[in-house]
Design a protein around this motif. Structure first.
Motif, mmCIF file in Angstrom:
data_model
loop_
_atom_site.group_PDB
_atom_site.id
_atom_site.type_symbol
_atom_site.label_atom_id
_atom_site.label_comp_id
_atom_site.label_asym_id
_atom_site.label_seq_id
_atom_site.Cartn_x
_atom_site.Cartn_y
_atom_site.Cartn_z
ATOM 1 N N TYR A 78 43.579 66.376 -47.354
ATOM 2 C CA TYR A 78 42.235 66.903 -47.146
ATOM 3 C C TYR A 78 41.226 65.805 -47.428
ATOM 4 C CZ TYR A 78 45.231 70.857 -47.902
ATOM 5 O OH TYR A 78 46.270 71.725 -47.842
ATOM 6 N N VAL A 79 39.982 66.171 -47.220
ATOM 7 C CA VAL A 79 38.912 65.188 -47.406
ATOM 8 C C VAL A 79 38.999 64.590 -48.811
ATOM 9 C CG1 VAL A 79 36.435 64.850 -47.283
ATOM 10 C CG2 VAL A 79 37.523 66.618 -45.895
ATOM 11 N N GLY A 80 39.166 63.295 -48.863
ATOM 12 C CA GLY A 80 39.108 62.610 -50.151
ATOM 13 C C GLY A 80 40.383 62.669 -50.959
ATOM 14 N N ILE A 81 41.331 63.548 -50.596
ATOM 15 C CA ILE A 81 42.594 63.596 -51.348
ATOM 16 C C ILE A 81 43.718 63.160 -50.417
ATOM 17 C CG2 ILE A 81 44.212 65.047 -52.607
ATOM 18 C CD1 ILE A 81 41.786 66.892 -53.198
ATOM 19 N N THR A 82 44.342 62.039 -50.742
ATOM 20 C CA THR A 82 45.398 61.541 -49.874
ATOM 21 C C THR A 82 46.676 62.316 -50.148
ATOM 22 O OG1 THR A 82 46.082 59.924 -51.508
ATOM 23 C CG2 THR A 82 44.429 59.225 -49.908
ATOM 24 N N ASP A 83 47.542 62.419 -49.139
ATOM 25 C CA ASP A 83 48.840 63.047 -49.365
ATOM 26 C C ASP A 83 49.903 61.987 -49.609
ATOM 27 O OD1 ASP A 83 48.870 62.047 -46.853
ATOM 28 O OD2 ASP A 83 49.588 63.857 -45.857
ATOM 29 N N TYR A 84 49.469 60.817 -49.986
ATOM 30 C CA TYR A 84 50.418 59.752 -50.293
ATOM 31 C C TYR A 84 49.906 58.977 -51.496
ATOM 32 C CZ TYR A 84 46.835 57.144 -47.793
ATOM 33 O OH TYR A 84 45.628 56.615 -47.386
ATOM 34 N N CYS A 85 50.833 58.378 -52.225
ATOM 35 C CA CYS A 85 50.439 57.493 -53.316
ATOM 36 C C CYS A 85 51.582 56.507 -53.557
ATOM 37 C CB CYS A 85 50.077 58.273 -54.571
ATOM 38 S SG CYS A 85 51.407 59.237 -55.287
ATOM 39 N N SER A 86 51.519 55.781 -54.647
ATOM 40 C CA SER A 86 52.490 54.734 -54.908
ATOM 41 C C SER A 86 53.178 55.014 -56.238
ATOM 42 C CB SER A 86 51.785 53.374 -54.972
ATOM 43 O OG SER A 86 50.841 53.259 -53.929
ATOM 44 N N GLY A 87 54.315 54.367 -56.462
ATOM 45 C CA GLY A 87 55.017 54.555 -57.724
ATOM 46 C C GLY A 87 55.909 53.367 -58.026
ATOM 47 N N VAL A 88 56.420 53.332 -59.262
ATOM 48 C CA VAL A 88 57.309 52.228 -59.638
ATOM 49 C C VAL A 88 58.638 52.802 -60.129
ATOM 50 C CG1 VAL A 88 55.435 50.660 -60.206
ATOM 51 C CG2 VAL A 88 56.366 52.092 -61.997
#
Lengths: 394, 614
Positions: A78-88
């Motif tokens: 949605y607006v401003g909230i990504t459905d992806y991110c990063s991790g380690v």
């Protein structure tokens, strides 16, 4: 800190700064440095060599780190909230450390590893106050038994970092990389080490501890949870969220130090992590009680619609109902003269501002719009239920 | 006593403290000295960096429109003044931008070639004097760039420099082989370089250098979202190796189109690229590619998933022929067949769009997904900006071209380099010799004598005991007749246009003969024999003719003649050994489709005195 170490640290920063085309260990060239080098000789001998400018940039380091960082796909979009991110990756069987965000708020969490393989994963533990979450690839022990994953080892001591140190940031910003495509790598210098929460005017940051402020633009959409590594490839922090300083309207690029998350990780891994106790929200003990619950503030000027009318409250007695829109209020003047003043209520926030100083026992006249008509209601302000007077300040 | 003792102790402490302080000062002072005496490697590095920046600075161009209100950046790539920039930079400036160099001078310039899909344009700065030589930057090899490499961007962000000296920024390569979605059909960034080197509006079109000062890309866009259209640490440069593929087209004044294969692939369960749709009129289909085949490599680059397939294809111009390797599971599934084919690529812009319609300004891309290309001061898209200044002398508008003036220039250069036949235009030719025709089933050559008569109108051939005749431009000539002799795909027509080229040059192609840039050429029909050529594209009647040349070696390498659309051409490959005349080679290989039809051994070429009678 011993003097020699201080001197060495200063060199380090100086060299790191001057040798912008690359970085390397300082070499003893003068009496002072010979002295210092002699004192710290053993430490230097044990140290791993840093990338050298003449052997060609950070490419080797980038190659070594890439298999340890992952792309995470979850809820959002949605607006401003990504459905992806990063991790380690922090274990050979697929434990993943990332920053806690709404992206993780789904049953269908997936990670893409560096080799392009896709895996379902689940949330092991999350700590919103630390802004951190631990994920686990489902059946990781079985899947990676024969081919352990590359990962950062959190049992190793994390190197001390200082202002002026060079770091590299790995993240899936803007979702540029998919499947086996390597994550974006950026370089930064630690510009400050400071408690970010103590800085006034930063939006939405539950994390209260110290952060590394970075001089590069590392915090972009989807960057959160990415790795910040030293020039030796050691994990020193997790890239934080996109936050903005409301005083200056500038964006803050920061990373959460990995040291601050180790206790969480240790407890979460052993399965006995309990979320931190939150400070109880401060109950407003001033003002009176009407029993009107307005809609949540989502805009700068959210229209003051009534969301709920508490049973047995003065509002219910007065005949107010949910979905009424408060248009005007007539209330006692603030100067205590006993006269009344009228206000057009512009927003939820404005209503709070107007009614907060109203003492129990006074009368409010509320004009609401219900469908196509305007109604006038008299509300008698009562004492807040369960109210106890605050202790006088010493 | 006690008090004295106290005093003594205090004294001792004071001495100790001051001694400790002194030693601290001494050691840290020495340490500082040591710190200031920098390692020679650091100094050497810094000096190198400064030298590189000084060397590259004169080649960086500040591009402006006529009134100096908008613009971008560019880089000179040769001493004649040819420079690279973005398509989206020259689009608002019109055909004659003005260019500032680091010497503080403003030069008139003219748009040469345009690549709207790849967002590249070539412009030419007009030298103030004929003997003037421009400084320029060497082109590097962007395939050697790796994530983690340092990079230098140069340009004119925010149109800051009033003296036109470029702004230099320094940063890391964040990723390679990146794909950025197009805004509509245009401005698709395939296989580009991602950098954290700061680029801002106005940097567009400017060069990205490696640390040796070689151009590795052209900075064109960034990922912007919440932070507005300024550097967000994520910028993209069009890789210079992609631009090299188009450089001939662009210098030749063309409005270029990128390639597609006519086949779509998607990623299978195993993460590899599988063909799931293919156009039957595509060359890939004719070469044998089918639905379900797995793409192994494109132009020698290994293909993992479907994204990579799409990414790699975007770097080629329409019409290029490149090797594709695919795998197919054999029907009985007992074995996997791997095959290499040479595929002629189709155009990306649909044919329905008339070529003369110049691309309109793409819509303002949405934030995030489709980053906004840097454009310093938004200009209202102006249609038909009139050419002005010195550059106007070198500007000839023509549908389908960026600037037709330069196409004529390049065509003239190529034609002049070709060997001359030294036979008058109206004299018919008589070619005689022997031909090895390869048997379709056994593949073995069978030798026949041949006689070929060409008079510029009809072609007659006696092959062994058989006679063939065709009149290429006669209305209603049957297609079967145009494909004579059988199996050759149209040798007679191809030989006709070969003669037309040699004696009439561009005048023989009534619908035009245009310079077509660089294209790979495969003399023996396999990827190993690949050599780069410059091509001319001619149209005459229903025929398209593609001519492969190497002007630097004064060679005519080959000729392809297409008697019909969406079908294989007859290919002539001329051997380098001269035959009976300088322009007539000793040997001509004839290919059609996947077949080697035969080899002509030309022994005689002379004016036909029998006046065309066999």
């Amino acid at each position: 800190m011993p003097v020699q170490e201080m001197v060495l640290a200063r060199w380090h920063r100086l060299y790191g700064y001057c040798g912008a085309a690359g970085v390397h260990l300082p070499r003893a060239r003068s009496l002072g440095s010979v002295l210092a080098a002699w004192c710290c000789g053993a430490a230097l001998l044990l140290a791993q060599p840093l990338p050298h400018p003449h052997t060609g940039s950070f490419t080797q380091l980038v190659r070594e780190v890439q298999p340890k960082v992952v792309k995470i796909y979850g809820a959002g979009g949605y607006v401003g909230i990504t459905d992806y991110c990063s991790g380690v990756l922090i274990s050979a069987d697929g434990l993943i450390l990332t920053v806690y965000s709404p992206t993780l708020d789904t049953e269908n969490l997936r990670v893409h590893l560096y080799d392009g393989t896709r895996h379902d994963c689940e949330l092991v533990a999350a700590e919103p106050l630390l802004d951190v979450a631990l994920l686990r690839i489902r059946d990781g022990e079985k899947k990676f038994r024969d081919l352990p994953l590359h990962h950062f080892d959190l049992d190793r001591p994390t190197p001390k970092v200082q202002v002026g140190d060079w770091v590299l940031a790995f993240s899936n910003c803007f979702q540029i990389a998919t499947r086996e495509e390597p994550l974006s790598v950026q370089r930064s210098v630690i510009a400050a080490i400071t408690p970010l929460a103590a800085r006034r005017g930063v939006h939405e940051l539950p994390y209260q501890g110290t952060v590394y402020i970075l001089d590069g633009i590392t915090n972009n959409p989807g960057s959160h949870g990415g790795a910040v590594v030293s020039r030796r490839g050691e994990l020193i922090g997790l890239i934080g969220k996109e936050v903005r300083n409301t005083l200056t309207e500038t964006w803050v690029n920061y990373a959460i130090p990995i040291e601050a998350l180790k206790e969480f990780v240790a407890k979460a891994r052993s399965g006995n992590y309990k979320p931190l106790e939150r400070k109880k929200p401060i109950v407003e003990d001033r003002g009176g009680f009407t029993g009107i619950v307005l809609v949540p503030t989502i805009l700068d000027r959210t229209p003051p619609y009534i969301d709920e009318v508490l049973p047995g409250s003065p509002a219910e007695k007065a005949g107010l109902r949910p979905d009424d829109l408060i248009v005007m209020v007539r209330l006692p003047a603030r100067d205590g003269s006993g006269t009344y003043e009228e206000h057009v209520v512009q927003s939820v926030a404005h209503w709070r501002e107007l009614t907060l100083p109203v003492e129990p026992g006074s009368k409010l006249q509320v004009i609401v719009r219900r469908q196509q008509q305007l109604l006038r209601m008299d509300v008698e302000v009562e004492r807040r239920p369960g109210f106890r007077p605050a202790k006088p300040e010493p | 006593m006690e008090i004295r003792g106290m005093n003594q102790r205090q004294e001792r402490v004071r001495v100790l403290v001051s001694f400790w302080l002194a030693s601290l000062w001494l050691v840290s002072g020495l340490g500082l000295l040591g710190a200031l005496a920098l390692d020679p490697i650091v100094l050497q590095d810094e000096a190198q960096r400064i030298a590189v920046i000084e060397k590259l600075t004169p080649s960086v161009v500040a591009v402006f429109d006529r009134i100096g209100r908008g613009g971008g950046s560019g880089v000179l790539i040769d001493e004649q003044g040819y420079a690279l920039t973005n398509f989206h930079v020259v689009q608002p400036t019109g055909p004659t931008p003005r260019c500032g160099l680091a010497d503080g001078q403003l030069y008139d310039a003219v748009v040469v070639g345009l690549d709207p899909v790849g967002d590249v344009a070539v412009i030419k700065l007009i030298p103030p004097k004929p003997e003037f030589r421009f400084p320029y930057a060497p082109l590097g090899d962007s395939d050697t760039v790796r994530a983690g490499d340092w990079s230098v961007a140069a340009g004119n962000p925010f149109l800051l420099a009033t003296d036109f000296r470029p702004t230099i920024t320094f940063g890391l390569v964040s990723g390679i082989h990146r794909y950025q979605y197009p805004a509509g059909t245009y401005l698709e960034y395939t296989d580009c370089i991602q950098i954290d080197t700061s680029i801002n509006p106005g940097n567009s079109g400017g060069p990205l250098f490696n640390v040796r000062g070689e151009v590795i890309g052209i900075n064109g866009r960034g990922s912007f979202e919440k932070r507005g259209r300024v550097n967000s640490g994520v910028g993209y440069a069009i890789s210079i190796n992609q631009i090299k593929n188009f450089l001939g087209h662009l210098r030749g004044g063309l409005l270029v189109d990128h390639a597609t294969m006519g086949a779509a692939a998607r990623t299978g369960e195993d993460g590899r690229a599988y063909v799931f749709d293919i156009l039957e009129r595509s060359d890939a289909y004719r070469r044998g590619l089918r639905i379900g085949d797995m793409i192994v490599s494109v132009n020698d680059r290994p293909i993992g998933n479907a994204n990579q397939f799409k990414n790699v294809l975007g770097i080629f111009p329409k019409g290029w022929r490149i090797p594709i390797v695919y795998e197919r599971v054999d029907k009985d599934e007992s074995r996997v067949v791997r095959k290499e084919i040479l595929v002629r690529l189709m155009g990306l812009i649909p044919r329905e769009i008339p070529e003369e319609r110049k691309p309109e300004k793409p819509e303002e891309p949405k934030p995030g997904e489709k980053p906004v290309p840097g454009k310093p001061i938004p200009l209202k898209p102006q249609r038909l900006i009139k050419p002005e200044g010195e550059g106007a002398k070198y500007y000839v508008p023509r549908p389908g071209f960026g600037n037709y003036y330069f196409n004529e220039l390049e065509r003239k250069r190529v034609l002049q380099a070709l060997p001359q036949a030294n036979l008058p235009t109206d004299v018919p030719w008589l070619l005689q010799g022997e031909v090895d025709v390869y048997d379709e089933t056994t593949g073995k050559p069978v030798r026949h004598p041949f006689t070929l008569r060409l008079n510029g109108k009809t072609v007659r051939m006696r092959l062994g005991s058989l006679d063939y005749e065709t009149e290429p431009l006669r209305v209603g000539e049957a297609i079967a007749n145009l494909r004579q002799p059988p199996g050759s795909g149209g040798l007679l027509v191809a030989m006709h246009y070969w003669r037309v080229l040699l004696v009439e040059q561009e005048k023989g192609f009534e619908q035009g003969l245009f310079y077509g840039g660089y294209e790979p050429f495969y003399p023996d029909g396999t990827s190993k024999s690949r050599t780069m050529t410059e091509v001319l594209n001619g149209t005459s009647g229903p025929f398209s003719v593609k001519i492969f040349t190497q002007p630097s070696q004064k060679r005519l390498c080959g000729l392809e003649c297409y008697p019909e659309e969406d079908a294989d051409p007859c290919e002539l490959i001329f051997s380098p050994e001269p035959g009976p005349r300088p322009a007539i080679p000793a040997k001509v290989e004839v290919r059609f489709g996947d077949r080697h039809w035969g080899t002509l051994h030309i022994q005689k070429c002379e004016p036909d005195t029998t006046q065309g009678k066999p």
